[in-house]
Motif scaffolding. Sequence first.
Motif, mmCIF file in Angstrom:
data_model
loop_
_atom_site.group_PDB
_atom_site.id
_atom_site.type_symbol
_atom_site.label_atom_id
_atom_site.label_comp_id
_atom_site.label_asym_id
_atom_site.label_seq_id
_atom_site.Cartn_x
_atom_site.Cartn_y
_atom_site.Cartn_z
ATOM 1 N N CYS A 100 -5.177 36.746 9.682
ATOM 2 C CA CYS A 100 -4.836 35.437 10.224
ATOM 3 C C CYS A 100 -6.141 34.680 10.451
ATOM 4 N N TYR A 101 -6.032 33.383 10.653
ATOM 5 C CA TYR A 101 -7.213 32.557 10.848
ATOM 6 C C TYR A 101 -7.526 32.324 12.326
ATOM 7 N N GLY A 102 -6.566 32.547 13.193
ATOM 8 C CA GLY A 102 -6.784 32.324 14.615
ATOM 9 C C GLY A 102 -7.408 33.534 15.288
ATOM 10 N N ARG A 103 -7.445 33.492 16.613
ATOM 11 C CA ARG A 103 -7.983 34.625 17.369
ATOM 12 C C ARG A 103 -7.112 35.855 17.150
ATOM 13 N N LYS A 104 -7.773 36.986 17.096
ATOM 14 C CA LYS A 104 -7.087 38.250 16.836
ATOM 15 C C LYS A 104 -6.692 38.922 18.153
ATOM 16 N N HIS A 105 -5.909 39.977 18.022
ATOM 17 C CA HIS A 105 -5.461 40.705 19.213
ATOM 18 C C HIS A 105 -6.619 41.357 19.954
ATOM 19 N N TRP A 106 -7.773 41.553 19.264
ATOM 20 C CA TRP A 106 -8.896 42.193 19.930
ATOM 21 C C TRP A 106 -9.719 41.220 20.789
ATOM 22 N N HIS A 107 -9.300 39.969 20.877
ATOM 23 C CA HIS A 107 -10.062 38.983 21.640
ATOM 24 C C HIS A 107 -10.299 39.448 23.079
ATOM 25 N N ASP A 108 -9.259 39.883 23.755
ATOM 26 C CA ASP A 108 -9.397 40.322 25.148
ATOM 27 C C ASP A 108 -10.088 41.674 25.240
ATOM 28 N N ILE A 109 -9.920 42.509 24.216
ATOM 29 C CA ILE A 109 -10.586 43.814 24.210
ATOM 30 C C ILE A 109 -12.098 43.608 24.181
ATOM 31 N N VAL A 110 -12.555 42.705 23.328
ATOM 32 C CA VAL A 110 -13.991 42.421 23.247
ATOM 33 C C VAL A 110 -14.496 41.857 24.570
ATOM 34 N N GLY A 111 -13.686 41.003 25.191
ATOM 35 C CA GLY A 111 -14.061 40.475 26.501
ATOM 36 C C GLY A 111 -14.247 41.584 27.520
ATOM 37 N N ARG A 112 -13.394 42.584 27.451
ATOM 38 C CA ARG A 112 -13.524 43.734 28.356
ATOM 39 C C ARG A 112 -14.846 44.471 28.114
ATOM 40 N N GLU A 113 -15.219 44.610 26.845
ATOM 41 C CA GLU A 113 -16.461 45.308 26.528
ATOM 42 C C GLU A 113 -17.693 44.485 26.918
ATOM 43 N N LYS A 117 -18.665 53.257 29.179
ATOM 44 C CA LYS A 117 -17.623 53.060 28.167
ATOM 45 C C LYS A 117 -18.265 52.791 26.807
ATOM 46 N N ASP A 118 -17.483 53.041 25.772
ATOM 47 C CA ASP A 118 -17.912 52.680 24.423
ATOM 48 C C ASP A 118 -17.860 51.172 24.261
ATOM 49 N N VAL A 119 -18.799 50.651 23.494
ATOM 50 C CA VAL A 119 -18.848 49.211 23.212
ATOM 51 C C VAL A 119 -19.085 49.030 21.716
ATOM 52 N N GLY A 120 -18.380 48.072 21.123
ATOM 53 C CA GLY A 120 -18.516 47.809 19.696
ATOM 54 C C GLY A 120 -19.421 46.622 19.410
ATOM 55 N N THR A 121 -19.619 46.372 18.137
ATOM 56 C CA THR A 121 -20.553 45.323 17.719
ATOM 57 C C THR A 121 -20.048 43.912 17.992
ATOM 58 N N TYR A 122 -18.737 43.719 18.116
ATOM 59 C CA TYR A 122 -18.240 42.371 18.408
ATOM 60 C C TYR A 122 -18.696 41.900 19.795
ATOM 61 N N SER A 137 -17.646 32.691 23.931
ATOM 62 C CA SER A 137 -18.462 33.018 25.091
ATOM 63 C C SER A 137 -17.536 33.428 26.231
ATOM 64 N N TYR A 138 -17.571 34.700 26.576
ATOM 65 C CA TYR A 138 -16.711 35.203 27.651
ATOM 66 C C TYR A 138 -17.266 34.864 29.029
ATOM 67 N N GLN A 139 -18.540 34.468 29.089
ATOM 68 C CA GLN A 139 -19.095 34.050 30.371
ATOM 69 C C GLN A 139 -18.830 32.570 30.641
ATOM 70 N N ARG A 140 -18.716 31.797 29.572
ATOM 71 C CA ARG A 140 -18.503 30.365 29.751
ATOM 72 C C ARG A 140 -17.079 29.946 29.366
ATOM 73 N N ASN A 141 -16.310 30.875 28.832
ATOM 74 C CA ASN A 141 -14.913 30.618 28.456
ATOM 75 C C ASN A 141 -14.767 29.442 27.495
ATOM 76 N N CYS A 142 -15.495 29.522 26.399
ATOM 77 C CA CYS A 142 -15.402 28.493 25.370
ATOM 78 C C CYS A 142 -15.877 29.063 24.040
#
Length: 488
Positions: free
Chosen positions: A132-145, A331-336, A429-434
């Motif tokens: 898909c072209y929009g945000r993926k389901h991993w958007h919040d997962i990356v924010g957690r990392e 925790k494990d952290v990925g490259t995203y 940017s998960y710190q600036r929410n944009c």
Amino acid sequence: ILPLIGPTHHLSNYWLAVGFGYGIAHSGGVGKFLARWIMRGESDYDLIECDPDRYSDWTDKKFLLDKARESYGMNTTPAFPGEERWAGRPTKRVSGIYQDTKDRGAAFGFHAGWEQPHWFALDGERRDTPVCYGRKHWHDIVGREVQTILNGVGVVDLSPFGKFQLEGPGATKFLSSMVANTLPKVDRVNISHMLTPKGKVMAELTISRLGKDRYYLVTGSGSELHDLRWLKQHVPADAKFTLTNVTEEMGVLGVAGKYSREVMQKLTGEDMSHEGFPFLECREMEMAGVPVQATRISYTGELGWEIHHDAKHTAQLYRRILEAGSLYDIKDVGTYAVNSLRLEKGFRGWGAEMNLDKNPYEAGLDPFIKPNKKTAFIGQDAVREMKGKEQKVNLVMLNFQTQNVDPYGNETIWHGNKVVGNTTSGGYSYQRNCSMCFAYVPPELATLGSTVYVELMGRRYEATVVEDPMFETEATRTRNALKAAATH
């Protein structure tokens, strides 16, 4: 699959133009591109996507056949941002913790033949990559990392880095002639750039100086053989030093985050305090009973170390790091997540912000370029000529709000009804929410507060030029805090 166009590191002055799906359609342009490159010593423009050295001996017959079938079968299928295609994977290029991280929920990406975790799915979360072209389901997962690094501690598999050893009489003189920065002192590290004769950015290296004529060079996974080729091309015939590619022999684990120092200290008798192990220091030492080369540096811009070691010890080190970090909920952290943090810290990436289309002043690399250093280096005359002059474009950081979509790079920048530039890399940017991205724009639009429009999925979003970096690095915050404390 794109063709192979250009030289190869295997043989000197050996040029390729092969692997075309529709060769006659490309013949005129490719012939001109190669002829000018051969005659002039550098290409007219960046075409890294077709570099022959993006493949190596991991590209075996099975991979070739599987990938050819997949590519031909999907010839008319749209390509989506972040899409992973799985034919021929994994190759032999898996790190010593491939199975460990897979068992712990890793969703892998493909990097120069390597499998590297992009993010980690927990508690039944999906680890596939939807098209898909929009945000993926991993958007919040990356924010957690991201939060793991900012408020806790994470471990990252960085083994795909390209890694070279340079040592022997004359190594210092050679390396200094190849980079535009001054070389670090013994037991220190710096970021240096190799330039073309015209002053374009050929490569970025992290240089660790382990002795008078002993160096350890690190580059990105995708530029491993590209950078090795440029170095080998300039090694004198009578050189008494050696240049060795140790990418597959050396593993790398990153430990980063607020509590990374505490985790590291539990694994070694070395003093890991700020005074005992300053920023940009490298040290050969023992960690968890394993000989390592530890470097205080992190692409996240937060407190952290890269731990380089014999690849046969990667699993042992990884498990001990997890054990030592359990008290701090490691925790494990990925490259995203790493990519989101590096964008916020203003770190450029080679192949995106830096490439053969741009010079170092356009890319904002001024602190790393020493045009008047004593040792002559490739591109010195060019950067002396361009220093202090207004550039045709400037790299800026943009922030903007969208409707559930983020930039990846190579999106169009508009001002009014005119195309004025392009994005290079981006994300959220998960710190600036944009949404955020680096972009090249004309100088008159590169001032803070200027507005342009970024085109995403056919819609133009208003974006503002903001400070670069968006957030200070840990090293800067610590330095400022120490200065403030000294004045009271």
